[in-house]
Design an enzyme around this catalytic site. Structure first.
Site, PDB file in Angstrom:
ATOM      1  N   ASP A  37       0.899  -0.977  -0.189  1.00  0.00           N
ATOM      2  CA  ASP A  37      -0.632  -0.139  -0.162  1.00  0.00           C
ATOM      3  C   ASP A  37       0.850   1.446   0.386  1.00  0.00           C
ATOM      4  O   ASP A  37       2.054   1.231   0.824  1.00  0.00           O
ATOM      5  CB  ASP A  37      -0.629   0.182   1.336  1.00  0.00           C
ATOM      6  CG  ASP A  37      -2.308   1.101   1.417  1.00  0.00           C
ATOM      7  OD1 ASP A  37      -3.564  -0.014   0.937  1.00  0.00           O
ATOM      8  OD2 ASP A  37      -2.093   2.271   0.683  1.00  0.00           O
ATOM      9  N   ASN A  90      -5.124  -4.098  -6.607  1.00  0.00           N
ATOM     10  CA  ASN A  90      -7.017  -3.901  -5.906  1.00  0.00           C
ATOM     11  C   ASN A  90      -6.449  -2.276  -6.149  1.00  0.00           C
ATOM     12  O   ASN A  90      -7.377  -2.044  -5.666  1.00  0.00           O
ATOM     13  CB  ASN A  90      -6.337  -4.362  -4.276  1.00  0.00           C
ATOM     14  CG  ASN A  90      -7.823  -3.802  -3.889  1.00  0.00           C
ATOM     15  OD1 ASN A  90      -9.534  -4.080  -4.349  1.00  0.00           O
ATOM     16  ND2 ASN A  90      -7.946  -3.224  -2.332  1.00  0.00           N
ATOM     17  N   TYR A 156     -13.145   7.577 -13.746  1.00  0.00           N
ATOM     18  CA  TYR A 156     -13.505   5.860 -12.815  1.00  0.00           C
ATOM     19  C   TYR A 156     -13.790   5.251 -13.634  1.00  0.00           C
ATOM     20  O   TYR A 156     -13.308   4.499 -13.530  1.00  0.00           O
ATOM     21  CB  TYR A 156     -14.215   6.100 -11.554  1.00  0.00           C
ATOM     22  CG  TYR A 156     -14.344   5.495 -10.557  1.00  0.00           C
ATOM     23  CD1 TYR A 156     -12.782   5.009  -9.813  1.00  0.00           C
ATOM     24  CD2 TYR A 156     -15.616   4.571 -10.413  1.00  0.00           C
ATOM     25  CE1 TYR A 156     -13.119   3.857  -8.742  1.00  0.00           C
ATOM     26  CE2 TYR A 156     -15.308   3.008  -9.671  1.00  0.00           C
ATOM     27  CZ  TYR A 156     -14.600   2.891  -9.196  1.00  0.00           C
ATOM     28  OH  TYR A 156     -14.161   2.051  -7.872  1.00  0.00           O
ATOM     29  N   LYS A 160     -12.139   1.722 -15.135  1.00  0.00           N
ATOM     30  CA  LYS A 160     -12.539   0.656 -14.504  1.00  0.00           C
ATOM     31  C   LYS A 160     -12.727  -0.702 -16.170  1.00  0.00           C
ATOM     32  O   LYS A 160     -12.555  -1.730 -15.752  1.00  0.00           O
ATOM     33  CB  LYS A 160     -13.465   0.313 -13.468  1.00  0.00           C
ATOM     34  CG  LYS A 160     -13.293   0.776 -12.341  1.00  0.00           C
ATOM     35  CD  LYS A 160     -11.677  -0.151 -11.303  1.00  0.00           C
ATOM     36  CE  LYS A 160     -11.726   0.655 -10.628  1.00  0.00           C
ATOM     37  NZ  LYS A 160     -10.993  -0.336  -9.677  1.00  0.00           N
ATOM     38  N   THR A 191     -16.485   0.719   2.582  1.00  0.00           N
ATOM     39  CA  THR A 191     -15.149   1.066   2.786  1.00  0.00           C
ATOM     40  C   THR A 191     -14.851   2.386   3.350  1.00  0.00           C
ATOM     41  O   THR A 191     -15.509   3.022   3.113  1.00  0.00           O
ATOM     42  CB  THR A 191     -13.863   0.152   1.619  1.00  0.00           C
ATOM     43  OG1 THR A 191     -14.694   0.869   0.714  1.00  0.00           O
ATOM     44  CG2 THR A 191     -15.123  -1.118   1.186  1.00  0.00           C
TER      45      THR A 191
HETATM   46  N1  LIG Z   1     -15.927   0.418  -2.022  1.00  0.00           N
HETATM   47  C1  LIG Z   1     -16.738  -0.039  -2.814  1.00  0.00           C
HETATM   48  O1  LIG Z   1     -17.774   0.118  -2.980  1.00  0.00           O
HETATM   49  C2  LIG Z   1     -16.311  -0.215  -4.660  1.00  0.00           C
HETATM   50  C3  LIG Z   1     -17.227  -0.778  -6.126  1.00  0.00           C
HETATM   51  C4  LIG Z   1     -16.083  -0.850  -6.719  1.00  0.00           C
HETATM   52  C5  LIG Z   1     -14.833  -0.882  -6.912  1.00  0.00           C
HETATM   53  N2  LIG Z   1     -13.961  -0.701  -5.995  1.00  0.00           N
HETATM   54  C6  LIG Z   1     -12.611  -0.803  -5.514  1.00  0.00           C
HETATM   55  O2  LIG Z   1     -11.986  -1.637  -4.795  1.00  0.00           O
HETATM   56  C7  LIG Z   1     -10.455  -0.937  -4.681  1.00  0.00           C
HETATM   57  C8  LIG Z   1      -9.931  -0.839  -3.210  1.00  0.00           C
HETATM   58  O3  LIG Z   1     -11.256   0.285  -2.529  1.00  0.00           O
HETATM   59  P1  LIG Z   1     -11.978  -0.019  -1.414  1.00  0.00           P
HETATM   60  O4  LIG Z   1     -13.528   0.399  -1.683  1.00  0.00           O
HETATM   61  O5  LIG Z   1     -11.362  -1.265  -0.586  1.00  0.00           O
HETATM   62  O6  LIG Z   1     -11.157   1.454  -1.371  1.00  0.00           O
HETATM   63  P2  LIG Z   1     -10.262   2.130   0.014  1.00  0.00           P
HETATM   64  O7  LIG Z   1     -10.120   3.472   0.484  1.00  0.00           O
HETATM   65  O8  LIG Z   1     -10.808   1.310   1.683  1.00  0.00           O
HETATM   66  O9  LIG Z   1      -8.930   1.568   0.060  1.00  0.00           O
HETATM   67  C9  LIG Z   1      -7.954   1.639  -1.126  1.00  0.00           C
HETATM   68  C10 LIG Z   1      -6.451   1.144  -0.672  1.00  0.00           C
HETATM   69  O10 LIG Z   1      -5.425   1.922  -1.748  1.00  0.00           O
HETATM   70  C11 LIG Z   1      -4.122   2.428  -1.951  1.00  0.00           C
HETATM   71  N3  LIG Z   1      -3.830   3.416  -2.731  1.00  0.00           N
HETATM   72  C12 LIG Z   1      -4.318   4.511  -3.126  1.00  0.00           C
HETATM   73  N4  LIG Z   1      -3.232   4.735  -3.823  1.00  0.00           N
HETATM   74  C13 LIG Z   1      -2.553   4.045  -4.124  1.00  0.00           C
HETATM   75  C14 LIG Z   1      -1.676   3.975  -4.606  1.00  0.00           C
HETATM   76  N5  LIG Z   1      -0.817   4.968  -5.684  1.00  0.00           N
HETATM   77  N6  LIG Z   1      -0.847   3.478  -4.482  1.00  0.00           N
HETATM   78  C15 LIG Z   1      -0.504   2.221  -3.928  1.00  0.00           C
HETATM   79  N7  LIG Z   1      -2.046   1.916  -2.819  1.00  0.00           N
HETATM   80  C16 LIG Z   1      -2.369   3.021  -3.181  1.00  0.00           C
HETATM   81  C17 LIG Z   1      -4.778   2.892  -0.571  1.00  0.00           C
HETATM   82  O11 LIG Z   1      -4.576   3.916   0.407  1.00  0.00           O
HETATM   83  C18 LIG Z   1      -5.920   2.108   0.365  1.00  0.00           C
HETATM   84  O12 LIG Z   1      -4.923   1.481   1.730  1.00  0.00           O
HETATM   85  C19 LIG Z   1     -10.565   0.070  -5.847  1.00  0.00           C
HETATM   86  O13 LIG Z   1      -9.650  -0.547  -7.135  1.00  0.00           O
HETATM   87  C20 LIG Z   1     -12.039   0.709  -5.917  1.00  0.00           C
HETATM   88  O14 LIG Z   1     -11.789   1.030  -7.201  1.00  0.00           O
HETATM   89  C21 LIG Z   1     -14.876  -0.307  -4.419  1.00  0.00           C
END
Ligand SMILES: NC(=O)c1ccc[n+]([C@@H]2O[C@H](COP(=O)([O-])OP(=O)(O)OC[C@H]3O[C@@H](n4cnc5c(N)ncnc54)[C@H](O)[C@@H]3O)[C@@H](O)[C@H]2O)c1
Length: 256
Positions: A37, A90, A156, A160, A191
């Site tokens: 991360d 992720n 976004y 994706k 999240t």
């Molecule tokens: N939460 C939702 O509703 C949802 C829905 C669809 C897709 N997603 C996708 O799931 C994935 C995880 O998201 P989440 O919901 O757990 O969010 P989150 O914000 O809780 O976690 C994302 C993590 O990615 C890390 N991160 C951000 N930029 C980074 C970088 N440049 N290098 C390394 N790490 C980095 C952040 O520090 C964080 O720990 C993402 O790709 C997001 O687009 C989330």
């Protein structure tokens, strides 16, 4: 789940949310986990949680938008554990909710660099290691907005959709080289990502109906653990004939 015990798994964005749950699930299945991360505090917390549960994990700081940093992450994983069989690519961000015409170039670039180029960088570093050492499985995190348009979230959604195209193409490139490549498309998941969503001043005036985003047939938001189960399945031997697939994990949203 079959086939995860004793292997090494790398999870990006593992300092929070879906990535943290995925890292904990890999560890619970007996894999050694590289928690990667950009947020060192979040990553350290995830390592503590895994170790408290009796698992084996190491934190590696990475910025997935930087190819050199990503190569260093994979090198560190192999140095630490001697192999790499699984990766959950992720890490991702969600920065703005606004009309596409007011989106700043710098914001477009930053989001695409992390959400799409970041997945490419991970694949570029991970695939040779896996292909040269007996194979592996990779899961990329896409989104429900990889499958349909999302008004107000054009960059976004574009990033994706790109993740799904990348996943399918690379799955075909590696179909005979022992590496399966799939994606998950999470529905709305509890999240931090929504908490970090920046809403522009004009957003209230946008003619967008966002209700479709939260309208879930199962009538609840997903938990990060719902996503972790799908990732573990796609990496397991139970999914040994599954590649190039984007699995919606969305409480039925796209059955409508
Ligand atoms: N939460 C939702 O509703 C949802 C829905 C669809 C897709 N997603 C996708 O799931 C994935 C995880 O998201 P989440 O919901 O757990 O969010 P989150 O914000 O809780 O976690 C994302 C993590 O990615 C890390 N991160 C951000 N930029 C980074 C970088 N440049 N290098 C390394 N790490 C980095 C952040 O520090 C964080 O720990 C993402 O790709 C997001 O687009 C989330």
């Amino acid at each position: 789940m079959q086939g995860l015990d004793g292997k090494t798994a790398l999870v990006t964005g593992a300092g929070s949310g879906i990535g943290r749950a995925s890292a904990r699930r890999f560890a619970a299945e007996g894999a050694a986990v590289v928690v990667a991360d950009v947020d060192a505090d979040g990553g350290a917390e995830t390592v503590d949680l895994i170790e408290d549960d009796g698992g084996d994990a190491t934190f590696v700081e990475v910025d997935v938008s930087d190819l050199e940093s990503v190569q260093g992450m994979v090198d560190a994983a192999v140095d630490e554990y001697g192999s790499l069989e699984f990766a959950h690519n992720n890490a991702g961000i969600l920065t703005s909710f606004e009309d596409v015409t007011t989106l700043e170039e710098v914001d477009w670039d930053r989001l695409l660099d992390i959400n799409l180029k970041g997945i490419w960088a991970c694949l570029q570093a991970e695939l040779p290691v896996m292909a040269d050492n007996g194979g592996g499985a990779i899961v990329n995190t896409a989104s429900e907005s990889a499958l349909v348009g999302m008004p107000g979230l054009a960059s976004y959604s574009a990033s994706k959709h790109g993740v799904v195209g990348l996943t399918k193409s690379v799955a075909l490139e590696y179909a005979t080289r022992g590496v399966r490549v799939n994606a998950i498309a999470p529905g709305p998941t509890e999240t931090n990502i929504a908490a970090n969503l920046e809403v522009s001043d004009e957003a209230d005036e946008l003619p967008f109906d966002m209700s479709a985003m939260s309208d879930v047939p199962m009538d609840r938001m997903a938990t990060p653990e719902d996503m972790a189960g799908a990732v573990a399945f796609l990496c397991s031997e139970d999914a040994s004939y599954v590649t190039g697939h984007c699995l919606p994990v969305d409480g039925g949203q796209h059955a409508d």
